[in-house]
Design a protein around this motif. Structure first.
Motif: not given
Ligand code: BTX
Length: 249
Positions: A30-36, A64-67, A134-136
């Motif tokens: 998330a900190a690197e800008g990723a999503s989905d 598992l973790s959903v971002l 973001w949400v994880v």
């Protein structure tokens, strides 16, 4: 990748045989800008529960973790914990395990008077009050795991123990992610779905929060995931994040 894991999932999948924590990895992404995307592991060596508790994650589980980056205020984020509980309950039932949801974040299987813990959910987020960045949503499912390898005091169970045979983790994970994907896009539908599987409602409970203990009948939940408790002195609303323990009375 999703293809390596054999999944036709609504998210890109980053798979690890072993990792400290899929939530920690998803936060870094998330900190690197990723999503989905979903971080998925066979084993975690440093799995975390709520309030910095340990989450035991031996090989054979679905950890598992959903971002993702929903367009909602911070205060709405607890609804995604409830969405995860509904999604995993449906996937478990399709696998033949009659799971139910204990507010706020446990998915359990009832054996007589005892409830055994099948799943834990840990939601983390960052952002501004009016919009999350973001949400994880971390979901830990005791899939093909021997409950004897899990902390006894938690009264754990697993899909394989309930079924008497291993579950197809690929299919289970796919159904879980499909359900979660549909629910996260329709937060208004989550509460009705949640009520269908709730084991907490209609019961006398004691809820402990950092500041108080509330006793009464758990009568309903309300958006975004708070418990409504009818006490002797009136109606109390407890937010999911405040709950340290909930016990039946
Ligand atoms: P929780 O705080 O509600 O529950 C933690 C408690 O559950 C522990 O203190 C222990 O008593 C018990 N416990 C530990 N491991 C297990 C287990 N495998 N089965 C049953 N009971 C157990 C629940 O927190 C939130 C857990 C989230 C786990 C996911 S896995 C993927 C993601 N990565 C990560 O580090 N956490 C999440």
């Amino acid at each position: 990748s999703a293809v390596e894991y054999g999944l036709d999932a609504p998210f890109a999948i980053e798979y690890h045989d072993s990792i400290p924590s899929t939530n920690a990895r998803a936060r870094d992404l998330a900190a690197e800008g990723a999503s989905d995307l979903v971080v998925l592991a066979d084993e975690q060596t440093g799995g975390r529960g709520r309030l910095d508790r340990d989450w035991h994650s031996p090989s054979g589980g679905v950890w598992l973790s959903v971002l993702f980056r929903p367009d909602v205020p911070m205060a709405h984020a607890p609804v995604f914990t409830l969405a995860a509980a509904v999604a995993v309950t449906r996937a478990a039932r399709e696998a033949g395990v009659e799971a139910g949801i204990k507010w706020p974040n446990d998915v359990l299987v009832r054996h007589g008077d005892a409830e055994r813990k099948l799943v834990g959910i840990l939601t983390e987020m960052e952002g501004e009050a009016d919009r999350v960045s973001w949400v994880v949503v971390g979901i830990g499912v005791n899939a093909n795991v021997d409950p004897g390898d899990l902390p006894e005091e938690a009264n754990p169970t697993s899909l394989s123990a309930e079924r008497g045979e291993p579950v197809d983790r690929r299919l289970f994970t796919q159904r879980l992610l499909e359900e979660f994907d549909a629910l996260r896009q329709d937060p208004e539908s989550v509460l009705d779905a949640w009520r269908e599987y709730a084991t907490t409602l209609g019961k006398q409970v004691r809820v402990e929060t950092p500041s108080r203990t509330i006793e009464g009948e758990a009568v309903d939940i309300q958006f975004p995931g708070s418990l409504v408790v009818e006490t002797e002195s009136g109606t109390e609303i407890v937010s999911a994040g405040d709950c340290e323990h909930l016990r039946p009375l």
